[in-house]
Enzyme design. Structure first.
Site, PDB file in Angstrom:
ATOM      1  N   LYS A 192     -50.369 -74.096   7.943  1.00 30.34           N
ATOM      2  CA  LYS A 192     -49.959 -75.317   8.655  1.00 30.34           C
ATOM      3  C   LYS A 192     -48.437 -75.364   8.771  1.00 30.34           C
ATOM      4  CE  LYS A 192     -48.180 -77.595   4.905  1.00 30.34           C
ATOM      5  NZ  LYS A 192     -46.755 -77.765   4.697  1.00 30.34           N
ATOM      6  N   VAL A 229     -46.245 -66.766   0.693  1.00 30.08           N
ATOM      7  CA  VAL A 229     -46.493 -67.471  -0.578  1.00 30.08           C
ATOM      8  C   VAL A 229     -45.280 -68.344  -0.914  1.00 30.08           C
ATOM      9  CG1 VAL A 229     -46.928 -67.160  -3.049  1.00 30.08           C
ATOM     10  CG2 VAL A 229     -48.015 -65.634  -1.380  1.00 30.08           C
ATOM     11  N   GLY A 285     -44.097 -70.652   0.781  1.00 27.97           N
ATOM     12  CA  GLY A 285     -43.279 -70.643   1.992  1.00 27.97           C
ATOM     13  C   GLY A 285     -43.274 -71.958   2.749  1.00 27.97           C
ATOM     14  N   GLY A 286     -43.941 -72.994   2.212  1.00 27.80           N
ATOM     15  CA  GLY A 286     -43.981 -74.270   2.928  1.00 27.80           C
ATOM     16  C   GLY A 286     -45.023 -74.282   4.034  1.00 27.80           C
ATOM     17  N   ALA A 290     -48.432 -74.013   3.126  1.00 28.05           N
ATOM     18  CA  ALA A 290     -49.663 -74.409   2.425  1.00 28.05           C
ATOM     19  C   ALA A 290     -50.679 -73.285   2.259  1.00 28.05           C
ATOM     20  CB  ALA A 290     -50.305 -75.616   3.115  1.00 28.05           C
ATOM     21  N   GLY A 291     -50.188 -72.100   1.925  1.00 31.18           N
ATOM     22  CA  GLY A 291     -51.085 -70.949   1.759  1.00 31.18           C
ATOM     23  C   GLY A 291     -52.080 -71.132   0.624  1.00 31.18           C
ATOM     24  N   ALA A 322     -54.662 -73.541   1.663  1.00 28.37           N
ATOM     25  CA  ALA A 322     -55.546 -72.909   2.651  1.00 28.37           C
ATOM     26  C   ALA A 322     -56.613 -72.084   1.934  1.00 28.37           C
ATOM     27  CB  ALA A 322     -54.729 -72.027   3.595  1.00 28.37           C
ATOM     28  N   ASP A 344     -52.681 -81.075   0.393  1.00 30.39           N
ATOM     29  CA  ASP A 344     -52.743 -80.334   1.654  1.00 30.39           C
ATOM     30  C   ASP A 344     -54.100 -79.670   1.891  1.00 30.39           C
ATOM     31  OD1 ASP A 344     -50.113 -81.026   2.000  1.00 30.39           O
ATOM     32  OD2 ASP A 344     -49.301 -79.004   1.723  1.00 30.39           O
TER      33      ASP A 344
HETATM   34  P1  ATP Z   1     -47.032 -76.295   0.347  1.00 33.75           P
HETATM   35  O1  ATP Z   1     -46.618 -76.043   1.751  1.00 33.75           O
HETATM   36  O2  ATP Z   1     -48.447 -76.851   0.224  1.00 33.75           O
HETATM   37  O3  ATP Z   1     -46.055 -77.047  -0.459  1.00 33.75           O
HETATM   38  P2  ATP Z   1     -46.392 -73.576  -0.178  1.00 33.75           P
HETATM   39  O4  ATP Z   1     -46.860 -72.957   1.074  1.00 33.75           O
HETATM   40  O5  ATP Z   1     -44.930 -73.822  -0.315  1.00 33.75           O
HETATM   41  O6  ATP Z   1     -47.183 -74.910  -0.407  1.00 33.75           O
HETATM   42  P3  ATP Z   1     -48.154 -71.882  -1.673  1.00 33.75           P
HETATM   43  O7  ATP Z   1     -48.151 -70.571  -0.980  1.00 33.75           O
HETATM   44  O8  ATP Z   1     -49.328 -72.757  -1.504  1.00 33.75           O
HETATM   45  O9  ATP Z   1     -46.830 -72.689  -1.369  1.00 33.75           O
HETATM   46  O10 ATP Z   1     -47.903 -71.568  -3.216  1.00 33.75           O
HETATM   47  C1  ATP Z   1     -47.330 -72.468  -4.112  1.00 33.75           C
HETATM   48  C2  ATP Z   1     -47.681 -72.011  -5.520  1.00 33.75           C
HETATM   49  O11 ATP Z   1     -49.083 -72.207  -5.709  1.00 33.75           O
HETATM   50  C3  ATP Z   1     -47.460 -70.529  -5.749  1.00 33.75           C
HETATM   51  O12 ATP Z   1     -46.173 -70.267  -6.218  1.00 33.75           O
HETATM   52  C4  ATP Z   1     -48.538 -70.170  -6.756  1.00 33.75           C
HETATM   53  O13 ATP Z   1     -48.032 -70.244  -8.064  1.00 33.75           O
HETATM   54  C5  ATP Z   1     -49.607 -71.241  -6.618  1.00 33.75           C
HETATM   55  N1  ATP Z   1     -50.903 -70.763  -6.072  1.00 33.75           N
HETATM   56  C6  ATP Z   1     -52.121 -71.076  -6.553  1.00 33.75           C
HETATM   57  N2  ATP Z   1     -53.093 -70.502  -5.840  1.00 33.75           N
HETATM   58  C7  ATP Z   1     -52.520 -69.812  -4.860  1.00 33.75           C
HETATM   59  C8  ATP Z   1     -53.024 -69.013  -3.782  1.00 33.75           C
HETATM   60  N3  ATP Z   1     -54.320 -68.815  -3.579  1.00 33.75           N
HETATM   61  N4  ATP Z   1     -52.114 -68.485  -2.949  1.00 33.75           N
HETATM   62  C9  ATP Z   1     -50.798 -68.716  -3.133  1.00 33.75           C
HETATM   63  N5  ATP Z   1     -50.275 -69.421  -4.142  1.00 33.75           N
HETATM   64  C10 ATP Z   1     -51.114 -69.981  -5.000  1.00 33.75           C
END
Ligand code: ATP
Length: 316
Positions: free
Chosen positions: A11, A102, A104-105, A107-108, A111, A147
Site C-alpha cells: 500500500k 521490508v 519500507g512504509g 506495509a509488507g 500484507a 494496516d
Molecule cells: P508499515 O508501513 O505498516 O508501517 P513497514 O512497511 O514500514 O510497515 P514492514 O515491512 O511491515 O514495515 O516491517 C516492519 C517490521 O515488522 C520489520 O522490521 C519486521 O521486524 C516485522 N515483521 C513481522 N513480520 C514480517 C513480515 N512478514 N515481513 C516483513 N516484516 C515483518
C-alpha cells in the site's frame, strides 16, 4: 487441498493525517490507503508437525534479512489466530516470497499477515459451511495490526481510528506510480515518536504537547481527484503528516523527493513511515520516463513501477 498460495499487494498512503494521541497510546488517524501492484506471495501448507514455521525468500532484489523467522512473523501470528478462531491445531509451513520492501512504509508485514489469514481460512475452514467470510477476516486482521484489514480488502479506502476502520473510496481509472526504495528501513514507532517530538518542539496549535494536535480530516480535493481519475489533482492533494519526521530521521530522502519532482512527478511523498518515496505520474508513459530519470539520478536503492488500485489478498 494441502497448500494455498495468496498474492497480496503493498500500500501507499495517499493521505496520512496524524491526529492527537489517544488514551491507549495510538494516534487518531485519517489514512487513505491505496493498494498498488507490488505483490508478496504467501504459500501456506498444512504440515505434519504441530507448529507454524515461516521461511522468507526474496523476489527480485528485496532484502529479507530483517524478516523475522517463525513466531514473531506477522504471517505466523495470523495463522495461529485463524486456527484458534476455527478451533483447529495450527500445523503450517509458511513460505513468503517478498517483493515489498521490508520496513519500507509499504506495509509488507501487514500484507503477509493478510495473505496468511486468507490462505489459512481457505485451507482449514469447512468449505461447505465456512465460518469465516471476508468481512470476518478483515475484522480478525485488526487484531494483528492497524494496516492488516486494508491488505485483506485492497482497492482504495479511508481508514479512521488507528486506521483500521475502513470505508472503500470511489475511484476512477488507474493511477501510475513510481517508488524509490532505500537501503535500510525506518522503524514505524521511531517515526511516530519523532513526529510527536517535532510537534512538541513547535508547540502544537492548541496545546503545549504532541497530544494536543488537531483532529485529522479527510481531504476533499483528494477524494474528488480519486473519484474523477484526475492524476494531477491527486498528485497535488497527496499529504503525509509523518513526512517531516521521516525526513528528520533520514535527511537524504529530501534529495529523492526533489529528483522525482525534477523528472516530472505530479505528486511526491514519503510512503507511510518511509523510507520508500512514492511518485505519481500523469500517465503510463510519464511513469516510464520518471522511472528512467530516477534510475539515472542514482538516489534510490531500487526504482519500481506499479499501478493502483488493485484488489487485496487473493488466492492464486
Ligand atoms: P508499515 O508501513 O505498516 O508501517 P513497514 O512497511 O514500514 O510497515 P514492514 O515491512 O511491515 O514495515 O516491517 C516492519 C517490521 O515488522 C520489520 O522490521 C519486521 O521486524 C516485522 N515483521 C513481522 N513480520 C514480517 C513480515 N512478514 N515481513 C516483513 N516484516 C515483518
Amino acid at each position: 487441498m494441502s497448500a494455498v498460495t495468496v498474492r497480496v499487494p503493498a500500500k501507499v498512503n495517499l493521505q496520512l493525517g496524524v491526529g492527537p494521541i489517544r488514551d491507549d497510546g495510538y494516534h487518531d488517524l485519517v489514512n487513505v490507503f491505496h493498494a498498488v501492484s507490488l505483490f508478496d506471495e504467501v504459500t501456506v501448507e498444512t504440515a505434519a508437525a504441530p507448529e507454524v514455521r515461516v521461511q522468507a525468500a526474496p523476489y527480485s532484489r528485496v532484502s529479507v534479512a530483517d524478516v523475522p523467522a517463525d513466531q514473531d512473523n506477522l504471517a505466523a501470528r495470523a495463522a495461529r489466530l485463524v486456527a484458534a478462531r476455527l478451533g483447529v491445531d495450527a500445523h503450517a509451513a509458511i513460505r513468503i516470497r517478498k517483493a515489498i520492501p521490508v520496513a519500507g512504509g509499504m506495509a509488507g508485514g501487514s500484507a503477509d499477515a493478510a495473505a496468511a489469514l486468507v490462505a489459512c481460512a481457505r485451507l482449514w475452514d469447512d468449505r461447505d459451511e465456512p465460518v469465516l467470510n471476508r468481512a470476518d477476516l478483515v475484522e480478525l486482521g485488526a487484531e494483528l495490526g492497524s494496516d492488516v484489514p486494508f491488505a485483506v480488502l485492497g482497492g482504495t479506502a479511508v481508514g479512521v481510528g488507528r486506521g483500521e476502520r475502513l470505508t472503500p473510496a470511489l475511484t476512477r481509472g488507474t493511477f501510475h506510480w513510481v517508488f524509490a526504495t532505500a537501503d535500510g528501513g525506518l522503524s514505524t514507532p521511531a517515526v511516530y515518536a519523532e513526529c510527536d517530538r517535532l510537534r512538541a518542539e513547535e508547540g502544537a496549535p492548541d496545546a503545549g504537547d504532541a497530544g494536543g494536535a488537531p483532529a485529522a480530516r479527510v481531504s476533499e480535493p483528494l477524494m474528488t481527484a480519486l473519484a474523477t481519475g484526475d492524476a494531477k489533482g491527486l498528485g497535488a492533494a497527496l499529504t503525509n503528516d509523518l513526512e517531516a519526521a521521516a525526513l528528520a530521521l533520514r535527511p537524504s530522502l529530501g534529495r529523492v523527493l526533489d529528483a522525482g519532482r525534477d523528472h516530472g512527478a505530479v505528486g511526491a511523498l514519503v510512503s507511510g513511515s518511509g523510507p520508500t518515496c512514492a511518485f505519481l505520474a500523469e500517465d503510463e508513459e510519464d511513469a516510464a520516463d520518471l522511472a528512467e530519470g530516477l534510475d539515472g539520478a542514482r538516489v534510490a536503492a531500487q526504482v519500481l513501477r506499479a499501478y493502483g488500485p488493485v484488489p487485496g489478498a487473493m488466492v492464486v
